[in-house]
Enzyme design. Structure first.
Site, PDB file in Angstrom:
ATOM      1  N   SER A 247       0.776  -1.327   0.091  1.00  0.00           N
ATOM      2  CA  SER A 247      -0.102   0.089   0.045  1.00  0.00           C
ATOM      3  C   SER A 247       0.828   1.270   0.017  1.00  0.00           C
ATOM      4  O   SER A 247       0.323   2.284  -0.405  1.00  0.00           O
ATOM      5  CB  SER A 247      -1.058   0.192   1.199  1.00  0.00           C
ATOM      6  OG  SER A 247      -0.305   0.126   2.289  1.00  0.00           O
TER       7      SER A 247
ATOM      8  N   LYS B  28       0.643   4.234   7.071  1.00  0.00           N
ATOM      9  CA  LYS B  28      -0.148   5.013   5.996  1.00  0.00           C
ATOM     10  C   LYS B  28       0.408   6.250   6.068  1.00  0.00           C
ATOM     11  O   LYS B  28       1.125   6.893   7.031  1.00  0.00           O
ATOM     12  CB  LYS B  28      -1.343   5.058   6.036  1.00  0.00           C
ATOM     13  CG  LYS B  28      -2.149   3.543   5.906  1.00  0.00           C
ATOM     14  CD  LYS B  28      -2.245   3.202   4.478  1.00  0.00           C
ATOM     15  CE  LYS B  28      -2.939   1.981   4.201  1.00  0.00           C
ATOM     16  NZ  LYS B  28      -2.231   0.802   4.675  1.00  0.00           N
TER      17      LYS B  28
END
Length: 184
Positions: free
Chosen positions: A104, A141
């Site tokens: 990701s 993230k």
């Protein structure tokens, strides 16, 4: 320490300083001592000590993908030059390393298997890369903010969806400062 005379305790402290196990931190109040990395057992296997490096505990893996259950396993240490960390440099005790798992964050240059050097923090600047806890899960993230949507965790791969705090509450548990990659 169980001594009846202050001088006995002072002698022990002086001996520990002479042997290189304690040092006085100039930026803190008087009479504050800190353990040297050698005293913490963090010196290299060869016994050499380099004051220009951090020895960082490795605590396992963190997903750079979908959040998974948080695992904190002390699996070793990582040595990193102080020059590779941003200024002002954090204290060694504030750092830990985790291995990135997943895809990701490839747009930010974080690949599966990279070691991320993280500073323990409960907050981080907008747009920084963070390790966040979502209930019992953790993920890595980018921390972002939007006027109407509020805070959210943005993956750096279009195949993954952002995680919005209003629908899935999260807590920042560290800010990523650097990464180290091993080539096989």
């Amino acid at each position: 320490m169980g001594y009846k005379a202050i001088g006995s305790a002072q002698d022990v402290i002086a001996a520990l300083r002479k042997k290189g196990f304690l040092y006085e931190n100039e930026r803190q109040a008087a009479r504050t001592f800190q353990l040297t990395p050698e005293a913490r057992g963090l010196s290299m296997v060869t016994g050499e000590f380099d004051p220009n490096t951090f020895v960082i505990p490795c605590l396992g893996a963190v997903p750079a993908g979908n959040p998974v259950e948080a695992l904190e396993d002390h699996i070793g240490t990582l040595r990193m030059s102080m020059a590779l960390l941003p200024k002002p440099q954090p204290a060694a005790e504030e750092l830990y390393a985790v291995r990135a798992k997943g895809e990701s964050m490839v747009g930010a240059g974080i690949l599966d298997g990279d070691w991320l050097v993280v500073r323990y923090r409960n907050e981080a600047p907008k747009d920084s890369i963070v390790v966040a806890r979502l209930g019992d899960d953790v993920t890595v993230k980018r921390l972002c903010h939007h006027r109407s949507d509020g805070w959210f965790l943005q993956p750096e791969n279009p195949s993954f969806e952002p995680i919005f705090a209003h629908s899935e509450p999260f807590e920042v548990i560290g800010q990523v400062l650097a990464l180290q990659r091993a080539f096989a």
